[in-house]
Scaffold this active site. Structure first.
Site, mmCIF file in Angstrom:
data_model
loop_
_atom_site.group_PDB
_atom_site.id
_atom_site.type_symbol
_atom_site.label_atom_id
_atom_site.label_comp_id
_atom_site.label_asym_id
_atom_site.label_seq_id
_atom_site.Cartn_x
_atom_site.Cartn_y
_atom_site.Cartn_z
ATOM 1 N N GLU A 77 2.777 -3.501 7.056
ATOM 2 C CA GLU A 77 2.162 -2.318 6.449
ATOM 3 C C GLU A 77 1.509 -1.402 7.497
ATOM 4 O O GLU A 77 0.725 -0.526 7.156
ATOM 5 C CB GLU A 77 1.130 -2.803 5.431
ATOM 6 C CG GLU A 77 1.157 -2.189 4.067
ATOM 7 C CD GLU A 77 2.496 -2.154 3.371
ATOM 8 O OE1 GLU A 77 3.349 -1.333 3.770
ATOM 9 O OE2 GLU A 77 2.687 -2.916 2.424
ATOM 10 N N HIS A 98 -4.568 -7.257 -2.576
ATOM 11 C CA HIS A 98 -3.833 -7.427 -3.839
ATOM 12 C C HIS A 98 -4.772 -8.010 -4.892
ATOM 13 O O HIS A 98 -4.430 -8.988 -5.564
ATOM 14 C CB HIS A 98 -2.656 -8.396 -3.652
ATOM 15 C CG HIS A 98 -1.568 -7.902 -2.760
ATOM 16 N ND1 HIS A 98 -0.411 -8.601 -2.540
ATOM 17 C CD2 HIS A 98 -1.450 -6.768 -2.016
ATOM 18 C CE1 HIS A 98 0.372 -7.935 -1.706
ATOM 19 N NE2 HIS A 98 -0.246 -6.824 -1.362
ATOM 20 N N HIS A 159 1.422 -3.068 -7.030
ATOM 21 C CA HIS A 159 1.293 -3.702 -5.723
ATOM 22 C C HIS A 159 -0.161 -4.076 -5.403
ATOM 23 O O HIS A 159 -0.466 -5.258 -5.253
ATOM 24 C CB HIS A 159 1.897 -2.747 -4.677
ATOM 25 C CG HIS A 159 1.898 -3.260 -3.279
ATOM 26 N ND1 HIS A 159 2.592 -2.650 -2.264
ATOM 27 C CD2 HIS A 159 1.268 -4.312 -2.709
ATOM 28 C CE1 HIS A 159 2.399 -3.319 -1.140
ATOM 29 N NE2 HIS A 159 1.603 -4.326 -1.388
HETATM 30 ZN ZN ZN Z 1 0.663 -5.533 -0.052
#
Ligand code: ZN
Length: 224
Positions: A77, A98, A159
């Site tokens: 990410e 998350h 997500h």
């Molecule tokens: Zn993630």
């Protein structure tokens, strides 16, 4: 922004333990970055639990994502983090989690706008939702990063969430407020009707936001 790598790495390790212990990430989920004064960024590696990291696992990249230090592969990410830093020269920390509250809300693909508590109205205001895109894609970075200029957090549809701040701790605290907000919201719905702050109360909160330079749009309150 961090002066020393030692400080930046410690901040990441502490935040990782906190995210994991609070259940805001499971397994190898999430990622954390800390920006140095020279513009380089310390980052969590891909494929490790954020609750069990050691300093030697962390990696450092330049603002374009090129590896400068560390033996591991950088988080998938990283594009998202670098895009947010690029648009906000004053930011020093970013947390992607998350959490069960934020991720549940993110499944609706819509913003959070309700002023249900002092903290949610003050620290989050309204939180937008970036459209679904797979992990590590430039579409995800391009969809989410523009919100970072005038908000304190963004949902990633189906997500999770991303929060940012002047350092890692502020970014972490915003993730905590986000999760706490959804716990409170769920409790309110259990106890009865959801009651929002009044416009007068929100006016007062707006003044505090200006004083502390918190940039997020005003949440929705009740009319009377
Ligand atoms: Zn993630």
């Amino acid at each position: 922004m961090y002066k020393s790598s030692k400080e930046a790495k410690e901040a990441i390790l502490q935040a990782g333990q906190c995210l994991y212990q609070n259940g805001y990430v499971a397994a190898n989920d999430g990622n954390i970055t800390a920006r140095m004064e020279d513009g380089s960024v310390w980052c969590t590696p891909t494929g490790v639990s954020k609750g069990f990291m050691t300093e030697d696992m962390l990696v450092r990249v330049n603002p374009d994502g090129r590896l400068l230090e560390g033996k591991n592969k950088v988080s998938s990410e990283i594009l998202l983090h670098l895009a947010i830093y690029k648009q906000n020269p004053n930011l020093g920390g970013i947390v992607h989690a998350h959490g069960p509250g934020a991720t549940a809300w993110a499944s609706f693909g819509k913003p959070w706008e309700l002023a249900i508590s002092l903290d949610s109205a003050l620290h989050l205001g309204t939180v937008p939702c970036a459209p679904f895109a797979v992990t590590g894609s430039s579409a995800l970075a391009e969809g989410a990063a523009p919100y970072s200029k005038n908000h304190t957090a963004v949902f990633l549809e189906h997500h999770g969430s991303v929060t940012w701040g002047e350092d890692v701790r502020q970014a972490l605290f915003r993730t905590e407020v986000l999760e706490q907000t959804f716990k409170i919201y769920a409790n309110m719905r259990t106890f009865g009707e959801v009651r929002l702050l009044s416009q007068r109360q929100l006016d007062e909160i707006e003044r505090i936001k200006t004083k502390y330079n918190i940039r997020c749009p005003r949440a929705k309150g009740r009319d009377r």
